[in-house]
Motif scaffolding. Structure first.
Motif, PDB file in Angstrom:
ATOM      1  N   ALA A   9      24.018  32.684  70.556  1.00  0.00           N
ATOM      2  CA  ALA A   9      22.584  32.396  70.625  1.00  0.00           C
ATOM      3  C   ALA A   9      22.269  31.353  71.679  1.00  0.00           C
ATOM      4  O   ALA A   9      21.167  31.332  72.245  1.00  0.00           O
ATOM      5  CB  ALA A   9      22.085  31.931  69.257  1.00  0.00           C
ATOM      6  N   SER A  10      23.244  30.487  71.949  1.00  0.00           N
ATOM      7  CA  SER A  10      23.019  29.426  72.942  1.00  0.00           C
ATOM      8  C   SER A  10      23.375  29.862  74.364  1.00  0.00           C
ATOM      9  O   SER A  10      23.203  29.092  75.309  1.00  0.00           O
ATOM     10  CB  SER A  10      23.860  28.193  72.575  1.00  0.00           C
ATOM     11  N   MET A  11      23.858  31.088  74.528  1.00  0.00           N
ATOM     12  CA  MET A  11      24.331  31.552  75.828  1.00  0.00           C
ATOM     13  C   MET A  11      23.318  32.413  76.567  1.00  0.00           C
ATOM     14  O   MET A  11      23.625  32.989  77.609  1.00  0.00           O
ATOM     15  CB  MET A  11      25.644  32.337  75.657  1.00  0.00           C
ATOM     16  N   GLY A  12      22.108  32.520  76.062  1.00  0.00           N
ATOM     17  CA  GLY A  12      21.096  33.308  76.760  1.00  0.00           C
ATOM     18  C   GLY A  12      20.801  34.629  76.075  1.00  0.00           C
ATOM     19  O   GLY A  12      21.470  35.021  75.115  1.00  0.00           O
ATOM     20  N   VAL A  13      19.821  35.329  76.601  1.00  0.00           N
ATOM     21  CA  VAL A  13      19.344  36.574  75.984  1.00  0.00           C
ATOM     22  C   VAL A  13      20.426  37.643  75.961  1.00  0.00           C
ATOM     23  O   VAL A  13      20.634  38.324  74.952  1.00  0.00           O
ATOM     24  CB  VAL A  13      18.102  37.097  76.734  1.00  0.00           C
ATOM     25  N   LEU A  14      21.124  37.812  77.074  1.00  0.00           N
ATOM     26  CA  LEU A  14      22.127  38.872  77.155  1.00  0.00           C
ATOM     27  C   LEU A  14      23.238  38.664  76.137  1.00  0.00           C
ATOM     28  O   LEU A  14      23.712  39.621  75.520  1.00  0.00           O
ATOM     29  CB  LEU A  14      22.709  38.925  78.572  1.00  0.00           C
ATOM     30  N   ALA A  15      23.643  37.424  75.927  1.00  0.00           N
ATOM     31  CA  ALA A  15      24.721  37.134  74.979  1.00  0.00           C
ATOM     32  C   ALA A  15      24.321  37.453  73.546  1.00  0.00           C
ATOM     33  O   ALA A  15      25.174  37.744  72.702  1.00  0.00           O
ATOM     34  CB  ALA A  15      25.136  35.671  75.097  1.00  0.00           C
ATOM     35  N   GLN A  16      23.035  37.391  73.266  1.00  0.00           N
ATOM     36  CA  GLN A  16      22.568  37.676  71.912  1.00  0.00           C
ATOM     37  C   GLN A  16      22.714  39.153  71.553  1.00  0.00           C
ATOM     38  O   GLN A  16      22.584  39.535  70.393  1.00  0.00           O
ATOM     39  CB  GLN A  16      21.118  37.225  71.765  1.00  0.00           C
ATOM     40  N   SER A  17      23.006  39.982  72.556  1.00  0.00           N
ATOM     41  CA  SER A  17      23.199  41.411  72.293  1.00  0.00           C
ATOM     42  C   SER A  17      24.644  41.744  71.938  1.00  0.00           C
ATOM     43  O   SER A  17      24.964  42.895  71.633  1.00  0.00           O
ATOM     44  CB  SER A  17      22.786  42.233  73.524  1.00  0.00           C
ATOM     45  N   ILE A  18      25.528  40.739  71.961  1.00  0.00           N
ATOM     46  CA  ILE A  18      26.929  40.971  71.602  1.00  0.00           C
ATOM     47  C   ILE A  18      27.008  41.357  70.132  1.00  0.00           C
ATOM     48  O   ILE A  18      26.496  40.667  69.264  1.00  0.00           O
ATOM     49  CB  ILE A  18      27.785  39.710  71.856  1.00  0.00           C
ATOM     50  N   GLU A  19      27.673  42.468  69.865  1.00  0.00           N
ATOM     51  CA  GLU A  19      27.817  42.960  68.495  1.00  0.00           C
ATOM     52  C   GLU A  19      29.096  42.388  67.883  1.00  0.00           C
ATOM     53  O   GLU A  19      30.156  42.441  68.492  1.00  0.00           O
ATOM     54  CB  GLU A  19      27.861  44.485  68.492  1.00  0.00           C
ATOM     55  N   ILE A  20      28.993  41.845  66.680  1.00  0.00           N
ATOM     56  CA  ILE A  20      30.133  41.214  66.019  1.00  0.00           C
ATOM     57  C   ILE A  20      30.650  42.112  64.901  1.00  0.00           C
ATOM     58  O   ILE A  20      29.886  42.547  64.028  1.00  0.00           O
ATOM     59  CB  ILE A  20      29.733  39.837  65.463  1.00  0.00           C
ATOM     60  N   PHE A  21      31.951  42.397  64.932  1.00  0.00           N
ATOM     61  CA  PHE A  21      32.601  43.218  63.914  1.00  0.00           C
ATOM     62  C   PHE A  21      33.546  42.332  63.100  1.00  0.00           C
ATOM     63  O   PHE A  21      34.389  41.630  63.670  1.00  0.00           O
ATOM     64  CB  PHE A  21      33.404  44.350  64.570  1.00  0.00           C
ATOM     65  N   VAL A  22      33.402  42.358  61.792  1.00  0.00           N
ATOM     66  CA  VAL A  22      34.255  41.556  60.906  1.00  0.00           C
ATOM     67  C   VAL A  22      35.249  42.472  60.199  1.00  0.00           C
ATOM     68  O   VAL A  22      34.840  43.382  59.465  1.00  0.00           O
ATOM     69  CB  VAL A  22      33.414  40.790  59.864  1.00  0.00           C
ATOM     70  N   SER A  23      36.549  42.253  60.455  1.00  0.00           N
ATOM     71  CA  SER A  23      37.611  43.073  59.856  1.00  0.00           C
ATOM     72  C   SER A  23      37.381  44.559  60.084  1.00  0.00           C
ATOM     73  O   SER A  23      37.627  45.388  59.201  1.00  0.00           O
ATOM     74  CB  SER A  23      37.728  42.779  58.349  1.00  0.00           C
ATOM     75  N   GLN A  24      36.878  44.886  61.254  1.00  0.00           N
ATOM     76  CA  GLN A  24      36.639  46.289  61.621  1.00  0.00           C
ATOM     77  C   GLN A  24      37.168  46.550  63.037  1.00  0.00           C
ATOM     78  O   GLN A  24      36.482  47.111  63.888  1.00  0.00           O
ATOM     79  CB  GLN A  24      35.137  46.614  61.560  1.00  0.00           C
TER      80      GLN A  24
END
Length: 312
Positions: A78-93
């Motif tokens: 969230a602190s890295m700019g708009v483009l970084a906020q589009s990073i999708e996070i996968f937990v144990s997947q």
């Protein structure tokens, strides 16, 4: 429309790589599109083109094991700019993320590599894809034994300054294939966006791990010592640290930009009977040169042990 980049084990180094790559793509964040000094020095491959070409990522996936880690990542992104906020996070997947990816960066701890790559369905998910490992001590031969023959395995060794796009990354030679040119362009665009990038045979990787991977820690010891000396002679701590930091940074840039040998810079500063030669002799008395060289030797030997089976 670009490709999908997945980071398996998105810890500090994974975040650093994402940060550099995204900054290089998000040109709107650069004041007046100003290029960093590093892009003008020999050996650096400056990324070109737009995120829409097939050598630049257009989708980003980050894999972690725990929800707590995912929460921390959301705050960082969230602190890295708009483009970084589009990073999708996968937990144990991990497998699900790799299935959706084109290029996979393996950034976990070396001892976890085998278990991650041995997950049910992982071999098939990596079929025909580019797998780039940044794991110290884990060889291409080892990784190739854990995946299908069709998976293109590459090793890369970046260091922590890649977080501010001043990193040094060494990449193993790209194997011959029909996609060799494209794979090379993708790799260069990833790692030259976060600093310098050089190709070397894998046999040199343990030394590279010690020199550029561990090197920032060794440099900080020297940096602290210089600042301590300034404080001992009456300088305020903050100013002493600033002077030492800028001195080391400026000297390194003289070597990289002007192509000067360190000995040339040393001799230019050293006048007969002056304070510099007096200080240099004190360093020689303390065997600083051989101690630093031995430091790299010992770290290289230790790097060769990482990722190898533990002796009983």
């Amino acid at each position: 429309m670009g490709y999908t980049l997945c980071v398996l084990g998105c810890g500090n180094m994974g975040i650093s790589i994402f940060s550099g790559v995204i900054d290089s793509l998000d040109v709107s964040r650069l004041p007046n599109n100003l290029k960093k000094w590093e892009s003008h020095t020999p050996g650096t491959m400056t990324p070109t083109g737009s995120p829409s070409d097939n050598t630049a990522p257009s989708r980003f996936l980050a894999c972690v094991r725990r929800e707590v880690s995912a929460g921390k990542l959301k705050g960082v992104f969230a602190s890295m700019g708009v483009l970084a906020q589009s990073i999708e996070i996968f937990v144990s997947q991990n497998v699900q993320a790799v299935q959706q990816s084109d290029v996979v960066l393996l950034c976990c701890k070396p001892q976890l590599a085998h278990s991650i790559l041995s997950e049910s369905g992982m071999k098939e998910a990596l079929d025909g894809k580019l797998l780039i490992s940044i794991l110290a001590g884990v060889t291409i031969s080892q990784i190739s034994g854990w995946v299908l023959p069709s998976t293109k395995v590459i090793r890369a060794m970046p260091n922590t300054p890649c977080k501010i796009r001043e990193g040094m990354t060494v990449v193993s030679t790209i194997p011959s294939s029909s996609s060799e040119e494209l794979d090379g362009a993708i790799i260069l665009k990833i790692f030259s966006s976060i600093g310098r990038c050089r190709f070397l045979d894998e046999k040199h990787f343990d030394a590279c791990t010690a020199l550029s991977g561990s090197g920032p820690a060794f440099a900080c010891i020297f940096l602290e010592a210089m600042a301590d000396g300034g404080v001992m002679m009456g300088l305020p701590r903050a100013e002493a640290l600033e002077l030492a930091s800028q001195t080391l940074q400026g000297t390194a840039r003289m070597v990289l930009q002007a192509g000067q040998h360190p000995a040339q810079i040393r001799d230019a500063v050293t006048t007969p009977g002056g304070c510099t030669i007096a200080g240099l002799l004190a360093l020689e008395d303390g065997k600083v040169r051989s101690t630093i060289a031995r430091c790299i030797q010992i770290a290289t030997e230790r790097a060769s042990e990482l990722g190898q089976p533990t002796k009983q």
